[in-house]
Motif scaffolding. Structure first.
Motif, PDB file in Angstrom:
ATOM      1  N   LEU A  97       2.045   6.010  21.211  1.00 44.63           N
ATOM      2  CA  LEU A  97       1.793   4.943  20.115  1.00 44.63           C
ATOM      3  C   LEU A  97       1.682   5.638  18.464  1.00 44.63           C
ATOM      4  O   LEU A  97       2.227   5.041  17.938  1.00 44.63           O
ATOM      5  CB  LEU A  97       0.545   4.352  20.379  1.00 44.63           C
TER       6      LEU A  97
ATOM      7  N   VAL B 207     -10.298   6.217   2.153  1.00 51.17           N
ATOM      8  CA  VAL B 207     -10.990   5.481   0.700  1.00 51.17           C
ATOM      9  C   VAL B 207     -12.226   5.847   0.841  1.00 51.17           C
ATOM     10  O   VAL B 207     -12.800   5.416  -0.239  1.00 51.17           O
ATOM     11  CB  VAL B 207     -10.742   4.040   1.075  1.00 51.17           C
ATOM     12  N   GLY B 208     -12.992   6.807   1.395  1.00 49.67           N
ATOM     13  CA  GLY B 208     -14.279   6.980   1.333  1.00 49.67           C
ATOM     14  C   GLY B 208     -15.029   6.004   2.050  1.00 49.67           C
ATOM     15  O   GLY B 208     -14.604   5.012   2.638  1.00 49.67           O
TER      16      GLY B 208
ATOM     17  N   LEU C 161      -7.025   3.613  19.310  1.00 46.33           N
ATOM     18  CA  LEU C 161      -6.260   3.701  18.153  1.00 46.33           C
ATOM     19  C   LEU C 161      -6.784   2.710  17.141  1.00 46.33           C
ATOM     20  O   LEU C 161      -6.684   2.977  15.663  1.00 46.33           O
ATOM     21  CB  LEU C 161      -4.613   3.278  18.370  1.00 46.33           C
ATOM     22  N   GLY C 162      -7.394   1.553  17.573  1.00 49.81           N
ATOM     23  CA  GLY C 162      -8.158   0.834  16.524  1.00 49.81           C
ATOM     24  C   GLY C 162      -9.314   1.569  15.663  1.00 49.81           C
ATOM     25  O   GLY C 162      -9.554   1.562  14.643  1.00 49.81           O
TER      26      GLY C 162
ATOM     27  N   ARG D 295      -9.118   5.725   7.910  1.00 46.75           N
ATOM     28  CA  ARG D 295      -9.107   4.846   6.802  1.00 46.75           C
ATOM     29  C   ARG D 295     -10.184   5.199   5.936  1.00 46.75           C
ATOM     30  O   ARG D 295     -10.307   5.384   4.605  1.00 46.75           O
ATOM     31  CB  ARG D 295      -9.231   3.398   7.002  1.00 46.75           C
TER      32      ARG D 295
ATOM     33  N   SER E 275      -5.155   1.348  22.969  1.00 50.07           N
ATOM     34  CA  SER E 275      -5.223   0.259  21.805  1.00 50.07           C
ATOM     35  C   SER E 275      -6.725   0.164  21.360  1.00 50.07           C
ATOM     36  O   SER E 275      -6.799   0.340  20.026  1.00 50.07           O
ATOM     37  CB  SER E 275      -4.954  -1.255  22.490  1.00 50.07           C
TER      38      SER E 275
ATOM     39  N   ALA F 136       0.958   2.902   6.990  1.00 44.67           N
ATOM     40  CA  ALA F 136       0.699   1.882   6.084  1.00 44.67           C
ATOM     41  C   ALA F 136      -0.619   1.335   6.133  1.00 44.67           C
ATOM     42  O   ALA F 136      -1.394   0.854   5.232  1.00 44.67           O
ATOM     43  CB  ALA F 136       1.787   0.723   6.357  1.00 44.67           C
ATOM     44  N   ARG F 137      -1.289   1.353   7.265  1.00 47.71           N
ATOM     45  CA  ARG F 137      -2.632   0.540   7.526  1.00 47.71           C
ATOM     46  C   ARG F 137      -3.551   1.506   7.126  1.00 47.71           C
ATOM     47  O   ARG F 137      -4.794   0.985   6.663  1.00 47.71           O
ATOM     48  CB  ARG F 137      -2.672   0.324   9.086  1.00 47.71           C
TER      49      ARG F 137
ATOM     50  N   VAL G  72      -7.680   4.134  13.480  1.00 46.80           N
ATOM     51  CA  VAL G  72      -7.370   3.549  12.135  1.00 46.80           C
ATOM     52  C   VAL G  72      -8.671   3.469  11.373  1.00 46.80           C
ATOM     53  O   VAL G  72      -8.561   4.073  10.183  1.00 46.80           O
ATOM     54  CB  VAL G  72      -6.556   2.347  12.245  1.00 46.80           C
TER      55      VAL G  72
ATOM     56  N   GLN H  23       4.690   4.017  16.508  1.00 47.16           N
ATOM     57  CA  GLN H  23       4.006   3.317  15.256  1.00 47.16           C
ATOM     58  C   GLN H  23       3.849   4.135  13.997  1.00 47.16           C
ATOM     59  O   GLN H  23       2.687   3.689  13.423  1.00 47.16           O
ATOM     60  CB  GLN H  23       2.882   2.541  16.035  1.00 47.16           C
TER      61      GLN H  23
ATOM     62  N   MET I  77       1.034  -1.280  -0.216  1.00 47.20           N
ATOM     63  CA  MET I  77       0.024  -0.069  -0.004  1.00 47.20           C
ATOM     64  C   MET I  77       0.843   1.360  -0.005  1.00 47.20           C
ATOM     65  O   MET I  77       1.777   1.464   0.780  1.00 47.20           O
ATOM     66  CB  MET I  77      -0.686   0.080   1.324  1.00 47.20           C
TER      67      MET I  77
ATOM     68  N   ASP J 143       3.844   2.009  10.792  1.00 45.81           N
ATOM     69  CA  ASP J 143       2.694   1.083  10.454  1.00 45.81           C
ATOM     70  C   ASP J 143       1.259   1.824  10.655  1.00 45.81           C
ATOM     71  O   ASP J 143       0.635   1.414   9.819  1.00 45.81           O
ATOM     72  CB  ASP J 143       2.794   0.267  12.000  1.00 45.81           C
ATOM     73  N   LEU J 144       1.105   2.860  11.322  1.00 42.92           N
ATOM     74  CA  LEU J 144      -0.310   3.340  11.136  1.00 42.92           C
ATOM     75  C   LEU J 144      -0.430   4.142   9.820  1.00 42.92           C
ATOM     76  O   LEU J 144      -1.506   3.723   9.001  1.00 42.92           O
ATOM     77  CB  LEU J 144      -0.349   4.436  12.276  1.00 42.92           C
TER      78      LEU J 144
END
Lengths: 435, 435
Positions: free
Chosen positions: A25, A330-331, A318-319, A326, A315, A35-36, A322, A29, A1, A32-33
């Protein structure tokens, strides 16, 4: 990605234990964040009550005391709220949602009262509202309930959702000590707050129960509609009685779908109850939380993990972050409020539960018959009786079938006044067994 | 929520136990599903191998044997696949995704080998690919791993993900009976298939482990990369040895993030192992599944529920169906494949685990010293030893510290050849304790 997206900018409200973990975090991170999410996630500002308190690891230039201005700033995409309280937090989150900012909140008290307003504001602007961290800390629970089980019919949610009371009850069970003494110990060890009222009186669990019931039953339930009893009245005699029956006492949050003659309704309650030591919730000790879910097709499910604390709560936050970030990239949007079922919420007096009653009685013939007659008068059916002679007096332990709360209370009042009943030692609801 | 949306039309591939449940739930819960999705969800067609088999409750006019034509039909929005197998199922799903249909699949074997191709096809057309039902039946697990924990760093996933082997091992533990006899009993009770190979040799669990590791570690892992040992070699002596140590034997799927000198890698393995009876996984009996997850911020989590069966699997499929249908209605997409971390997958020979070894040895001085010397030669460190004299011979039980598989195998080979070692009674990995 590829990480070509424009950065998602986050306003953080609150920088206590949880907020500090979130900052850490987000920094550690970051790759990583990014990228996700598909884009970098950056802190735009951090609203705090006192700007000049030392906060190691927190960039001082991001701090502000003007939360109201921060949440509607043009460069903010998402507001993460871990500051707590009802007002002015509610106003800030409403302004943010109205301005089209998505919101991630860990605020159970606010969500349990004002989820409707907040969802309406989110809908009006097309923003997201997520709050996984508001219930059961790090345990993924709200997302499974509202997404994974979206094709199922949930009938019951029963769990241990407050770590402080679970720590106290676990300790009372281990040591046989009294409530007040055990609370002091919990405070000393940092498991209870200076003012433990919200925890020990069940307010915290009631807020969580309201949120769980709302999602599970597609019905708006507020904290005020939850029947609430705390653990302050739990005695060493209750604990000993439970132990004698192969049970242990837990503060349970119970959300049930109830079938009645005039259709379905919802009952939501928080109270201490005896459960069998063989029940999966019985092994949940200390600061851990666990929630048992029953659904028509899925059957029984259990979710277990840490219910509080800086890192576990971060945790969950942050979930959600994300997910909403996101959605920006991406809409699309996450789930909206789902309250279409709009079931009535039943008062506790109509809720039927099983009870355990321990009595100290005179050791003579006819006592059991007389006590049983009082139960029969009040139409409370007895499931099991155990009687043990002890020289001059005797112990009588009764477990009822499912009976309405009101009928049980009248029964116990009447029995307490019988001449040969020396003492009502323990009255406690029983859960976790077949009815 | 108003139900004004255009209907979402579903092509169902397969109408066995799970498919029949899906048809039933889509019919019985049509109003609820429509309210949750924002549009009615309708069956467009059902592809089956034999069209003329009696299927009570399934509308005959929807049946077709031409799956290839069904999945790309213009009136189909979503393809739900519960037909199983690799080919031609893979082709059907690729065609569907290429044609922009979202796919919900319960096919662990397919996903464990071809998730990459399928995700690429989904990305090219903007379709969704969901497969919660492929792992651990009704337990919400993939969504929590890929969404709830998206802001965390998962370090370990360890679980019981195969009901057949768990039923057999639970029964062997209870009765002390041998593997073959217990498998027969499981077959008789319907817990094992006519050809149980996929279950008892660990292939089913290995597929699930590959899927779990892929999601947990943002790295593509296929079933062939999973070290796999089934339960066919587990003996009553192993079961008795475990019991004597306060342990029980489970077939575990273990996905680990491993730190090495040249960076991080991933180790994925399926094998029987002894775990302490106090471990949360030890209480998971019969056909239930449970998965333990460890993440840096969240700490320890456990997910528990029914791992197979028509209704539980249908629950997971319908949860995904609501999600992809909702994405059609409101716009947006679910998570794509996340394989950006692309960590190397380590071979088992490098994986370090703890071992239990039970030996029957001659009861004389110097035996322990000689055995210990062999361990030392192979650089396998001993954590605990228990020696019990039994007239002419003695039992020697050794538990090692974490050691490479290869070193342990050489050690055991060498020890088996020692003159005073009568028998290697049991060699079994040990999990669920501090290393």
């Amino acid at each position: 990605m590829s990480e070509t997206g424009k950065a998602i900018r986050v306003a953080l409200l609150g920088c206590g234990t949880v907020g500090t973990e979130i900052v850490r975090l987000l920094t550690e991170q970051a790759d990583d964040l990014a990228a996700r999410v598909g884009a970098p996630v950056e802190l735009a500002g951090i609203a705090v009550r006192r700007a000049n308190k030392p906060r190691p690891g927190v960039p001082a230039e991001l701090l502000t005391t003007d939360a109201a201005a921060l949440v509607t700033r043009d460069d903010v995409d998402v507001v993460v709220e871990v500051i707590g309280g009802i007002e002015p937090t509610r106003d800030w989150l409403l302004s943010a949602l109205e301005a089209g900012k998505s919101v991630v909140s860990a605020n159970k008290a606010l969500l349990a009262e004002h989820a409707g307003d907040l969802f309406a504001a989110a809908d009006a602007s097309g923003a997201d509202l997520y709050f996984e961290a508001a219930v059961a800390g790090a345990i993924p629970l709200l997302r499974p309930l509202r997404e994974s089980l979206a094709g199922d019919r949930i009938t019951r949610v029963m769990g241990i959702v407050n770590g402080t009371t679970n720590f106290i009850l676990s300790a009372m069970d281990e040591t046989g000590a009294g409530y007040a003494e055990t609370l002091d110990e919990a405070s000393r060890l940092g498991y209870a707050e200076a003012d433990p009222t919200a925890d020990v009186e069940g307010y915290d669990a009631a807020s969580k129960a309201a949120i769980l019931a709302s999602i599970a039953f597609h019905t708006r339930v507020t904290a005020g509609q939850v029947h609430r009893e705390g653990i302050t009245a739990v005695t060493p005699a209750d604990v000993a009685a439970a132990r004698g029956l192969g049970r242990t006492i837990k503060l349970l949050a119970i959300c049930e779908r109830v079938a009645t003659d005039d259709g379905e309704s919802v009952a939501v309650r928080v109270h201490p109850a005896m459960i069998p030591r063989s029940h999966p919730l019985a092994g949940v000790n200390g600061a851990f939380n666990a929630v048992f879910v029953e659904a028509d097709a899925a059957g029984q499910l259990m979710f277990y993990g840490q219910g509080a604390g800086g890192a576990p709560t971060a945790s969950a936050v942050l979930g959600d972050l994300v997910a909403v970030a996101r959605n920006r990239v991406v809409g699309g949007r996450g789930p909206r409020e789902s309250a279409y079922a709009d079931l009535p919420v039943r008062p506790i007096a109509q809720a039927a539960t099983r009870y355990h009653i321990s009595l100290d009685v005179a050791d003579r013939a006819g006592v059991l018959a007389a006590v049983a007659a009082v139960f029969a008068q009040h139409e409370v059916s007895i499931a099991a009786v155990r009687q043990e002679g002890r020289s001059a007096d005797a112990s009588l332990v009764i477990v009822t079938h499912s009976a309405p709360d009101a009928a049980l209370r009248s029964t116990v009042d009447k029995i307490a006044g019988l001449p040969f009943v020396h003492e009502v030692v323990s009255v406690m609801r029983v859960e976790g067994e077949e009815k």
